[in-house]
Design a protein around this motif. Sequence first.
Motif, PDB file in Angstrom:
ATOM      1  N   ASN A 154       0.383  -0.993  -0.213  1.00 33.11           N
ATOM      2  CA  ASN A 154      -0.005   0.147   0.010  1.00 33.11           C
ATOM      3  C   ASN A 154       1.032   0.764  -0.264  1.00 33.11           C
ATOM      4  O   ASN A 154       0.193   1.832  -0.590  1.00 33.11           O
ATOM      5  CB  ASN A 154      -1.488   0.221   1.349  1.00 33.11           C
ATOM      6  N   ALA A 155       2.162   1.435   0.749  1.00 29.94           N
ATOM      7  CA  ALA A 155       2.944   2.268   0.875  1.00 29.94           C
ATOM      8  C   ALA A 155       3.729   2.471  -0.303  1.00 29.94           C
ATOM      9  O   ALA A 155       3.368   3.649  -1.335  1.00 29.94           O
ATOM     10  CB  ALA A 155       4.306   1.983   2.095  1.00 29.94           C
ATOM     11  N   LEU A 156       3.764   1.780  -1.228  1.00 25.42           N
ATOM     12  CA  LEU A 156       4.494   1.668  -2.479  1.00 25.42           C
ATOM     13  C   LEU A 156       3.548   2.107  -3.316  1.00 25.42           C
ATOM     14  O   LEU A 156       3.620   2.913  -4.574  1.00 25.42           O
ATOM     15  CB  LEU A 156       5.596   0.677  -2.531  1.00 25.42           C
ATOM     16  N   THR A 157       2.518   1.392  -3.531  1.00 27.52           N
ATOM     17  CA  THR A 157       1.359   2.170  -4.658  1.00 27.52           C
ATOM     18  C   THR A 157       1.433   3.220  -4.405  1.00 27.52           C
ATOM     19  O   THR A 157       0.917   4.184  -5.071  1.00 27.52           O
ATOM     20  CB  THR A 157      -0.167   1.522  -4.275  1.00 27.52           C
ATOM     21  N   GLU A 158       0.856   4.157  -3.152  1.00 27.04           N
ATOM     22  CA  GLU A 158       0.914   5.494  -3.013  1.00 27.04           C
ATOM     23  C   GLU A 158       1.934   6.369  -3.273  1.00 27.04           C
ATOM     24  O   GLU A 158       1.680   7.333  -3.962  1.00 27.04           O
ATOM     25  CB  GLU A 158       0.518   5.569  -1.682  1.00 27.04           C
ATOM     26  N   GLU A 159       3.444   5.696  -3.359  1.00 23.59           N
ATOM     27  CA  GLU A 159       4.470   6.621  -3.450  1.00 23.59           C
ATOM     28  C   GLU A 159       4.047   6.397  -5.260  1.00 23.59           C
ATOM     29  O   GLU A 159       4.465   7.470  -5.411  1.00 23.59           O
ATOM     30  CB  GLU A 159       5.666   5.378  -3.026  1.00 23.59           C
ATOM     31  N   ILE A 160       4.007   5.371  -5.701  1.00 21.52           N
ATOM     32  CA  ILE A 160       3.821   5.287  -7.410  1.00 21.52           C
ATOM     33  C   ILE A 160       2.880   6.480  -7.700  1.00 21.52           C
ATOM     34  O   ILE A 160       2.975   7.457  -8.768  1.00 21.52           O
ATOM     35  CB  ILE A 160       3.736   3.829  -7.731  1.00 21.52           C
ATOM     36  N   ALA A 161       1.597   6.371  -7.575  1.00 14.85           N
ATOM     37  CA  ALA A 161       0.296   7.794  -7.793  1.00 14.85           C
ATOM     38  C   ALA A 161       1.495   9.207  -6.796  1.00 14.85           C
ATOM     39  O   ALA A 161       1.392   9.935  -8.148  1.00 14.85           O
ATOM     40  CB  ALA A 161      -0.438   7.565  -6.983  1.00 14.85           C
ATOM     41  N   ARG A 162       1.768   9.543  -6.243  1.00 13.14           N
ATOM     42  CA  ARG A 162       2.809  10.810  -6.307  1.00 13.14           C
ATOM     43  C   ARG A 162       3.809  10.931  -7.309  1.00 13.14           C
ATOM     44  O   ARG A 162       3.948  11.875  -7.743  1.00 13.14           O
ATOM     45  CB  ARG A 162       3.490  11.032  -5.062  1.00 13.14           C
TER      46      ARG A 162
END
Length: 90
Positions: free
Chosen positions: A39-47
């Motif tokens: 989940n943290a990496l998915t949010e970073e990808i979105a940013r």
Amino acid sequence: MRRRSHLPLIAIGTLVVMLLFFNDDTSISQNMQYEREINALTEEIARCRDSAAYYRSQREAIIHDNGDLEHIAREKFHMQRPSEDVYILK
């Protein structure tokens, strides 16, 4: 009547709990940690995608319009015309 021992049932239950929580390959806690990391990496990808889209639009604006180039140069890089004084307030 003979009393049955619950010892085998307790041993099997303990083994199942130990395999679920303390086994390194398939433990529930490890899976939950992996989910948090995903989940943290998915949010970073979105940013990063949002950031890339912003810089892509800035690049296109610079390429196609000269006024935006001057605006960005003045604002981001604190450039000025020879007859101007620039004051930076923070």
